[in-house]
Design an enzyme around this catalytic site. Structure first.
Site, PDB file in Angstrom:
ATOM      1  N   ARG A 125      -2.340  -6.800 -37.959  1.00  0.00           N
ATOM      2  CA  ARG A 125      -2.494  -6.140 -36.615  1.00  0.00           C
ATOM      3  C   ARG A 125      -3.051  -6.898 -35.660  1.00  0.00           C
ATOM      4  NH1 ARG A 125       0.925  -3.561 -38.159  1.00  0.00           N
ATOM      5  NH2 ARG A 125       1.139  -1.317 -38.560  1.00  0.00           N
TER       6      ARG A 125
ATOM      7  N   GLU B 199       1.911  -5.374 -27.601  1.00  0.00           N
ATOM      8  CA  GLU B 199       3.221  -5.881 -28.005  1.00  0.00           C
ATOM      9  C   GLU B 199       4.377  -5.004 -27.248  1.00  0.00           C
ATOM     10  OE1 GLU B 199       3.941  -5.154 -32.265  1.00  0.00           O
ATOM     11  OE2 GLU B 199       2.426  -6.964 -32.464  1.00  0.00           O
TER      12      GLU B 199
ATOM     13  N   HIS C 253       6.718  -9.699 -34.272  1.00  0.00           N
ATOM     14  CA  HIS C 253       6.455  -8.845 -35.188  1.00  0.00           C
ATOM     15  C   HIS C 253       7.781  -8.604 -36.193  1.00  0.00           C
ATOM     16  CE1 HIS C 253       3.836  -5.075 -36.096  1.00  0.00           C
ATOM     17  NE2 HIS C 253       4.220  -5.551 -37.074  1.00  0.00           N
TER      18      HIS C 253
END
Length: 315
Positions: A235, A264, A280
């Site tokens: 993360r 994000e 991601h």
């Protein structure tokens, strides 16, 4: 049963098939696109009469949960549940489940790609070569180097298995030490400071919680070897991004690869030669997405039959 399905980008190719299978189990399914799921007001409106909410990265806080008058269960399409207020959901009698370990191989394999890509400057040299430059560059081997695994969970363990091919030394720091598995994989548990200072490749695999927010800060980066590489597939908020980018600008460490960001999509991506950034994609492979879908559909089937749900997240 009414299901609200926030379709993460990775699930777009198979979500219609999932919907058909859920409908065959007697469910009424409404889908939200990724873009719709990013607007809390849309989620709040659509979740009001849902019995089940399936989601990927959508944030579900108290405000959303309070709007879910009929909600009995939230299903996370993946492992990490830091985007869900699990404690408040439990207080409201809502079950939260996930699909632990189903994308672990995908993420671990991507880490290897980052390690080689950083060590051999693949991205930088690819761009230069395509622009007409034919200039050789010396890189580094993974062979015999030290891998530091921050968080010895499913991904960390799979990564430890893979790097045996490179005969790497393996160190780990974990709050929950699986001594038996570590011994079988020839992994040595060390202190956090030892992990930071001794690793040639420091890979962040730990889940985000209140104790490790920005734990990789300027002081940690100064402890790392000057030619060490930092890789984050966990993360984004575990790393103080400003401190990292400042360190990369002055080559305080060898380089970094980030598949996750604190925000994000991120507000900005620094144009640095020693930085790899991807959107991601760690768990986004055809195989892992199908495995997660299979776990999700099996659980919905169990729910429809009144059987216990698998992988319920404990508070």
């Amino acid at each position: 049963m009414k299901i609200l399905f926030s379709v993460g980008n990775a699930f777009v190719p198979i979500h219609q098939e999932m919907v058909v299978q859920m409908e065959q189990l007697g469910a009424e399914v409404e889908c939200l696109t990724f873009e719709q799921s990013m607007h809390p007001e849309i989620v709040k409106e659509r979740i009001e009469d849902a019995d089940i909410y399936i989601l990927a990265v959508t944030k579900v806080g108290r405000d959303v949960i309070d709007c879910a008058k009929s909600l009995k269960w939230m299903i996370k399409l993946g492992t990490g549940v830091d985007n869900i207020d699990v404690m408040y959901a439990a207080k409201k009698g809502i079950i939260v489940s996930n699909a632990p370990g189903q994308n672990a191989w995908s993420v671990a394999e991507l880490v290897i790609g980052y390690m080689i890509g950083l060590s051999r400057k693949v991205s930088l040299l690819d761009a230069r070569t395509k622009n007409g430059s034919w200039k050789h560059s010396l890189g580094l081997e993974l062979y015999g180097k030290t891998l530091g695994i921050f968080g010895f969970g499913t991904i960390g363990k799979k990564l430890a298995r893979i790097v045996d091919a490179f005969q790497m030394n393996k160190l780990a720091f974990s709050y929950h030490q699986d001594e038996k598995t570590a011994e079988s994989l020839h992994v040595s548990f060390v202190s956090m400071d030892q992990l930071f200072s001794q690793s040639d490749y420091l890979v962040i695999c730990t889940a985000l919680n209140q104790t490790n927010y920005h734990i990789i800060d300027a002081s940690v980066l100064k402890k790392m070897k000057p030619n060490a590489f930092l890789i984050n597939i966990s993360r984004g908020a575990i790393i103080d991004e400003k401190a990292l980018f400042d360190a990369l600008k002055i080559n305080e460490i060898g380089g970094a690869a980030l598949d996750v960001r604190e925000i994000e999509p991120p507000e900005m991506v620094p144009d640095l030669n020693n930085l790899l950034v991807t959107p991601h994609i760690g768990g986004s492979t055809i195989e892992s997405i199908q495995r997660i879908a299979d776990v999700t559909l099996e659980n919905i089937h169990r729910f429809s039959q009144g059987k216990p749900i698998l992988h319920v997240v404990k508070c």
